[in-house]
Design an enzyme around this catalytic site. Structure first.
Site, PDB file in Angstrom:
ATOM      1  N   ILE A 190       2.143  -2.519   9.865  1.00 23.66           N
ATOM      2  CA  ILE A 190       2.316  -2.926  11.326  1.00 23.66           C
ATOM      3  C   ILE A 190       3.190  -2.013  11.748  1.00 23.66           C
ATOM      4  CG2 ILE A 190       1.014  -5.297  10.910  1.00 23.66           C
ATOM      5  CD1 ILE A 190       4.719  -5.680  10.311  1.00 23.66           C
TER       6      ILE A 190
ATOM      7  N   GLY B 248       6.543  -6.510   1.983  1.00 28.19           N
ATOM      8  CA  GLY B 248       5.710  -6.186   2.001  1.00 28.19           C
ATOM      9  C   GLY B 248       5.382  -4.915   0.765  1.00 28.19           C
TER      10      GLY B 248
ATOM     11  N   LEU C 104      12.386   3.114  -1.359  1.00 30.29           N
ATOM     12  CA  LEU C 104      10.388   4.295  -1.649  1.00 30.29           C
ATOM     13  C   LEU C 104      10.124   5.140  -1.353  1.00 30.29           C
ATOM     14  CD1 LEU C 104       8.348   0.957  -2.115  1.00 30.29           C
ATOM     15  CD2 LEU C 104       8.689   2.151  -4.322  1.00 30.29           C
TER      16      LEU C 104
ATOM     17  N   VAL D 216      13.872  -3.294   3.451  1.00 32.30           N
ATOM     18  CA  VAL D 216      14.744  -3.745   3.999  1.00 32.30           C
ATOM     19  C   VAL D 216      14.573  -3.864   5.461  1.00 32.30           C
ATOM     20  CG1 VAL D 216      14.092  -0.660   4.935  1.00 32.30           C
ATOM     21  CG2 VAL D 216      16.242  -1.551   4.375  1.00 32.30           C
ATOM     22  N   GLY D 217      12.510  -3.908   6.275  1.00 34.75           N
ATOM     23  CA  GLY D 217      12.718  -4.167   7.192  1.00 34.75           C
ATOM     24  C   GLY D 217      13.349  -5.108   7.967  1.00 34.75           C
ATOM     25  N   GLU D 218      14.023  -5.921   7.491  1.00 32.01           N
ATOM     26  CA  GLU D 218      14.423  -7.448   8.358  1.00 32.01           C
ATOM     27  C   GLU D 218      15.841  -7.119   8.388  1.00 32.01           C
ATOM     28  OE1 GLU D 218      12.020 -10.701   6.876  1.00 32.01           O
ATOM     29  OE2 GLU D 218      10.492 -10.356   7.919  1.00 32.01           O
TER      30      GLU D 218
ATOM     31  N   LYS E 197      12.375   8.063   5.251  1.00 30.44           N
ATOM     32  CA  LYS E 197      11.855   8.596   6.185  1.00 30.44           C
ATOM     33  C   LYS E 197      11.672   7.461   6.678  1.00 30.44           C
ATOM     34  CE  LYS E 197      10.411  11.796   8.983  1.00 30.44           C
ATOM     35  NZ  LYS E 197       9.720  13.245   9.562  1.00 30.44           N
TER      36      LYS E 197
END
Length: 732
Positions: free
Chosen positions: A468, A511, A617, A690-692, A620
């Protein structure tokens, strides 16, 4: 593969490919406009017709008549789909309201018809000719008005109590008792909801923009009342979701119904103004926090109660969950209250629960620190816990909140902060610094993958995982490359197709960790097959430089495939470690703001996030996730709010002209630091998500910085000019 004990040393630990800052492998396709999104599969579905949704003009009531005659006679019109001619429909497990309404109307802009025509313009023009007649029922649209009627928790989410909160709070030397509010918010993904459907006999193929392929497939089959194996979902590229595309939505269902009716491909896209009211949103919250501490500043009592609203059958915004785990304190109470509101469906939006919950909690913590006379960074450190406060025998798998805060304070220059509000000026600007802790639980989902080793030495990964905009293509390729000892360039990744093994999907910050673990599991199986093909012991073999080595013996991967392509399919399932250990991610968020002393304009000058989120992981792509989340937190703090018409029950500012989101110019400087937080209890990848986390706590850090700049404590988000202007210090 069952992951039921902490990971030991494994091939990922080589970190030759994983853990390194690789560019996104899908980047060139997206930047050149050649990545095809849901609405763009023209060659696969030639001669497509177009559908345009007619939405309900009332929020609650009944459709008494629906006159489609004029629309059906309009130029180019092929069909008008309504609840009366669509056939018997079920309802997906993850949908609160029906995706095709009528005769009962559950919310404003609920789809009541789809006009199908040769062109988009013809469908849109004919849709305006549909005449709907309603009987409007009285609805409830204001959370504040309905709050008093809701004093019991939902049946499936009882209050949680530890110790004696009331007694401890009463006797606390220092205490805060305050109410905070967060507004309804919209996902506002760049790509609108869009779908294209094609039937081949009784088999349906649907190209759609959806984060969770298997959820979408299962609920679409259930709604259409067809076997799930007759439905194929394809969604390789998604232009943002933020939770708004987790579930089956009306564009997908109506495209399928229309294609079946007109016997040709049909495209359906939700125009931007339809999305906030037709789909889902983050519900508003009203949060009551009571926190008490002793003379030394240690928290002795903490209570967090949150009210939110939803349609009948909906669920509450779980805004109290971080308060159960973030700080120590022997006496605790948390509770959720759910009001029945007739607004559009409330559901998941990036970091559901923690994001709005921390918007309140982390202001309250600052307020209590000030009352205790303790620096807010030191106050948070003082009240850190290494165990679940409700169960001291249950430790965190990894918890580096203190390190996040100390590292951030040092890097940010926190010692230079003036603790007295309103004292620092830069010309006409009042300058302030703010801090907040970030917290997001580490959720785990079963995830599968299929990996092929081709005879030419290339590797192909197949999984229904989605990308996404997060970098899924890249980290999955990195995982396979690391496991099989091939260059990243030799790995091809295919995503977003329900014909591939079921993955965890994109949501809940799970995810990256779980989908790569699924690829890890498949690669472990493939390593065994490769070793067997050349007569090696797989447990004693190493993979590197396109070869498999066992002691002094080696063979090329090409030799292993002499008999043809090798294919392994496997999934990762998680055992009880998540019950034995509390698994969470942590951050320290630091912000500097300027507040114009005459106008009240707030400008974010710089932001810093220090994150402890398992093994990173790809630094960047992870950094990209965090700075995007920080930007979203800035929007939530200063501008984002769905304005409710509490007479008619709909969101008024339902497009990007009225619903403001930050742009590049709003944030001149963002910095992200990742701590070494490798966690063998989380997964074989030893990663988390880490995205949230990058969003959680940001808004409160901004609110605290505004207070430090001005002395004005705003507890009702967003922090707009009207909440500052009449309280600003005199202009010098």
């Amino acid at each position: 593969m069952k992951f039921d004990k902490p990971a030991g040393e494994n091939p990922i630990d080589q970190l030759k490919v994983v853990g390194r800052p690789h560019d996104r492998i899908d980047g060139p396709l997206k930047t050149t406009g050649t990545a095809r999104y849901a609405y763009e599969w023209h060659e696969e579905a030639p001669n497509a017709a177009y559908g345009y949704i007619v939405g309900s003009a009332i929020a609650k009531g009944r459709l008494t008549a629906l006159d489609t005659d004029a629309a059906q006679k309009a130029p180019g019109v092929l069909a008008v789909i309504t609840a009366s001619n669509a056939g018997a429909l079920g309802k997906g497990d993850k949908n609160t309201a029906r995706l095709l309404g009528g005769p009962t109307i559950e919310h404003y802009h609920q789809a009541i018809a789809l006009v199908v025509a040769e062109t988009f313009e013809q469908a849109r023009a004919a849709a305006s000719l549909v005449q709907a007649h309603y009987r409007r029922n009285k609805g409830a649209y204001s959370l504040a008005d309905e709050k008093q009627a809701v004093n019991q928790p939902p049946e499936d989410t009882p209050d949680k109590n530890v110790g004696d909160f009331d007694g401890a709070f009463t006797s606390a030397a220092v205490k805060i008792d305050a109410t905070y509010t967060t507004p309804d918010q919209s996902h506002m993904a760049m790509e609108p909801h869009a779908s294209m459907a094609v039937w081949d006999g009784n088999k349906l193929t649907l190209w759609t923009s959806n984060q969770m392929i298997d959820w979408c497939r299962t609920d679409l089959a259930k709604t259409l009342k067809v076997p799930v194996e007759n439905v194929r979902i394809i969604s390789p590229y998604i232009g943002g979701g933020f939770g708004g595309k987790l579930f089956l939505r009306s564009d997908a269902l109506l495209a399928a119904l229309a294609a079946r009716a007109v016997k040709r491909p049909v495209k359906v896209m939700l125009p931007r103004p339809s999305i906030p009211n037709n789909t889902t949103h983050r519900p508003a919250t009203l949060q009551h926090l009571r926190i008490g501490a002793d003379q030394s500043g240690k928290i002795t009592a903490i209570s967090h109660e949150s009210w939110s609203g939803n349609l009948p059958g909906g669920t509450p915004e779980t805004a109290v969950q971080q308060s159960e785990l973030l700080y120590a304190g022997a006496n605790r109470h948390t509770g959720l209250r759910l009001a029945t509101l007739d607004l559009p469906e409330g559901n998941a939006m990036r970091a559901p629960g923690e994001a709005p919950g921390l918007m309140a909690l982390e202001i309250a913590i600052d307020e209590l620190a000030e009352k205790a006379g303790i620096d807010p960074v030191e106050f948070r450190i003082l009240n850190d816990t290494q165990v679940d406060p409700a169960d001291p025998t249950r430790c965190f798998s990894r918890r580096q909140l203190i390190e996040c805060l100390r590292t951030g304070a040092d890097k940010f220059g926190w010692k230079q902060r003036n603790a007295t509000p309103g004292q620092v000026r830069d010309g006409e600007w009042l300058v302030g610094h703010g801090v907040a802790a970030g917290f997001r639980n580490n959720l785990l989902e079963k995830s599968g993958a299929r990996v092929h080793l081709e005879q030419n030495g290339t590797v192909t990964v197949e999984t229904d995982m989605t990308d996404i905009g997060t970098g899924s293509y890249t980290i999955l390729a990195q995982t396979a490359a690391e496991m099989l000892g091939v260059p990243l360039e030799q790995v091809a990744v295919h995503l977003g197709d329900s014909s591939f093994p079921v993955s965890a999907g994109s949501g809940g910050q799970w995810g990256a960790n779980t989908s790569t673990s699924g690829v890890y599991a498949a690669c472990m199986k493939l390593r065994e097959m490769i070793a067997s093909a050349v007569g090696f012991d797989p447990e004693q073999s190493q993979f590197a430089d396109g070869k498999i080595t066992n002691g002094t013996r080696s063979a090329t991967l090409h030799e292993a495939t002499a008999g043809g392509r090798l294919t392994a399919e496997e999934s990762i399932e998680f055992g009880t470690l998540s019950k034995e250990y509390q698994q969470s991610t942590f951050a320290g968020h630091f912000v500097e703001v300027g507040v114009h002393s005459a106008t009240g304009e707030v400008r974010v000058r710089r932001m810093l996030a220090v994150c402890a989120a398992g093994r990173i992981l790809n630094p960047k792509t992870a950094r990209s996730q965090v700075i995007g989340a920080m930007t979203m937190g800035m929007g939530a703090a200063l501008m984002e709010e769905l304005a409710v018409d509490d007479r008619l029950g709909y969101f008024v500012n339902h497009d990007m002209a009225g619903y403001e989101v930050p742009v590049h110019a709003d944030i001149p400087k963002q910095e992200v630091i990742f701590l070494d937080d490798t966690d063998p209890i989380s997964s074989p990848m030893k990663a988390k998500g880490v995205g949230e986390l990058g969003l959680c706590g940001v808004s409160a850090a901004i609110a605290n910085a505004v207070y430090n700049a001005t002395g004005i404590r705003v507890r009702d988000y967003p922090i707009t000019l009207d909440k500052l202007l009449d309280k600003l210090p005199d202009v010098v």
